[in-house]
Design a protein around this motif. Structure first.
Motif, mmCIF file in Angstrom:
data_model
loop_
_atom_site.group_PDB
_atom_site.id
_atom_site.type_symbol
_atom_site.label_atom_id
_atom_site.label_comp_id
_atom_site.label_asym_id
_atom_site.label_seq_id
_atom_site.Cartn_x
_atom_site.Cartn_y
_atom_site.Cartn_z
ATOM 1 N N ASN A 84 -4.517 -1.454 -7.637
ATOM 2 C CA ASN A 84 -5.872 -1.189 -7.154
ATOM 3 C C ASN A 84 -5.894 0.184 -6.504
ATOM 4 O O ASN A 84 -5.017 0.513 -5.706
ATOM 5 N N ILE A 85 -6.899 0.979 -6.834
ATOM 6 C CA ILE A 85 -7.064 2.279 -6.205
ATOM 7 C C ILE A 85 -7.937 2.080 -4.979
ATOM 8 O O ILE A 85 -9.111 1.721 -5.089
ATOM 9 N N CYS A 86 -7.372 2.279 -3.806
ATOM 10 C CA CYS A 86 -8.119 2.121 -2.559
ATOM 11 C C CYS A 86 -8.896 3.383 -2.219
ATOM 12 O O CYS A 86 -10.007 3.309 -1.689
ATOM 13 N N ALA A 87 -8.302 4.538 -2.476
ATOM 14 C CA ALA A 87 -8.947 5.819 -2.205
ATOM 15 C C ALA A 87 -8.259 6.893 -3.028
ATOM 16 O O ALA A 87 -7.099 6.746 -3.405
ATOM 17 N N HIS A 139 -3.906 19.719 -6.427
ATOM 18 C CA HIS A 139 -3.166 18.484 -6.169
ATOM 19 C C HIS A 139 -4.134 17.318 -6.021
ATOM 20 O O HIS A 139 -5.345 17.517 -5.963
ATOM 21 N N TYR A 140 -3.574 16.114 -6.009
ATOM 22 C CA TYR A 140 -4.419 14.949 -5.747
ATOM 23 C C TYR A 140 -3.669 13.957 -4.868
ATOM 24 O O TYR A 140 -2.448 13.979 -4.778
ATOM 25 N N HIS A 141 -4.450 13.125 -4.201
ATOM 26 C CA HIS A 141 -3.928 12.055 -3.346
ATOM 27 C C HIS A 141 -4.459 10.733 -3.879
ATOM 28 O O HIS A 141 -5.616 10.644 -4.285
ATOM 29 N N LEU A 142 -3.628 9.709 -3.841
ATOM 30 C CA LEU A 142 -4.033 8.354 -4.207
ATOM 31 C C LEU A 142 -3.530 7.398 -3.136
ATOM 32 O O LEU A 142 -2.385 7.518 -2.697
ATOM 33 N N VAL A 143 -4.367 6.476 -2.730
ATOM 34 C CA VAL A 143 -3.913 5.358 -1.910
ATOM 35 C C VAL A 143 -4.008 4.140 -2.815
ATOM 36 O O VAL A 143 -5.094 3.781 -3.286
ATOM 37 N N HIS A 155 -8.245 5.269 -13.322
ATOM 38 C CA HIS A 155 -8.756 3.899 -13.405
ATOM 39 C C HIS A 155 -8.178 3.149 -14.599
ATOM 40 O O HIS A 155 -7.879 1.956 -14.498
ATOM 41 N N GLN A 156 -8.001 3.836 -15.710
ATOM 42 C CA GLN A 156 -7.396 3.198 -16.882
ATOM 43 C C GLN A 156 -5.962 2.762 -16.569
ATOM 44 O O GLN A 156 -5.576 1.622 -16.834
ATOM 45 N N TYR A 194 0.832 -1.202 0.000
ATOM 46 C CA TYR A 194 0.000 0.000 0.000
ATOM 47 C C TYR A 194 0.868 1.253 0.000
ATOM 48 O O TYR A 194 1.834 1.341 0.758
ATOM 49 N N TYR A 195 0.477 2.237 -0.838
ATOM 50 C CA TYR A 195 1.245 3.468 -0.936
ATOM 51 C C TYR A 195 0.329 4.673 -1.077
ATOM 52 O O TYR A 195 -0.672 4.619 -1.790
#
Length: 127
Positions: A61-64, A71-75, A52-53, A16-17
């Motif tokens: 997998n995009i968790c959140a 800016h954006y955040h991805l988990v 998603h692509q 997880y990152y």
């Protein structure tokens, strides 16, 4: 100071990152720029679709996620097991869906390599 991906990502420690990317120089990613009054809200849906692509191509997998004005955040969860299930041809298909293929890989996919050495070189690039 920049670091190599190998020193930043350790799947043995966690798959997880939390990733962050930010715009520079007061540029707007989404929302309305209060200085110019220009709206960049149309980019939000494009960002979601693109995330998603890319996640489907790279076995992530995009968790959140949260898309903010600048800016954006991805988990993310890296699905290492799914990666190992891909054949060399599937790896090339995914690669080719985003980038142009090197000539050697393109010839290998079309079974047009001249020698065993060329085939081995192509497989070294793929793996």
């Amino acid at each position: 100071m920049t670091q190599s991906r190998q020193s930043q990502v350790s799947l043995a420690d966690t798959p997880y990152y939390h990733c962050i990317s930010r715009c520079v120089r007061r540029a707007y990613l989404c929302g309305e720029d209060k200085y110019t009054g220009q709206s960049f809200e149309h980019r939000r849906q494009w960002m979601v679709e693109r995330m998603h692509q890319l996640a489907s191509i790279f076995s992530i997998n995009i968790c959140a996620y949260a898309i903010m004005s600048n800016h954006y955040h991805l988990v993310l969860h890296i699905d290492e097991q799914e990666n190992y299930l891909f054949s060399n041809e599937q790896v090339c298909q995914r690669w080719g869906s985003l980038y142009s293929m090197p000539t050697l890989i393109d010839r290998w996919l079309k079974e047009q390599t001249i020698s065993d050495e060329e085939s081995k070189a192509a497989l070294n690039i793929i793996n």
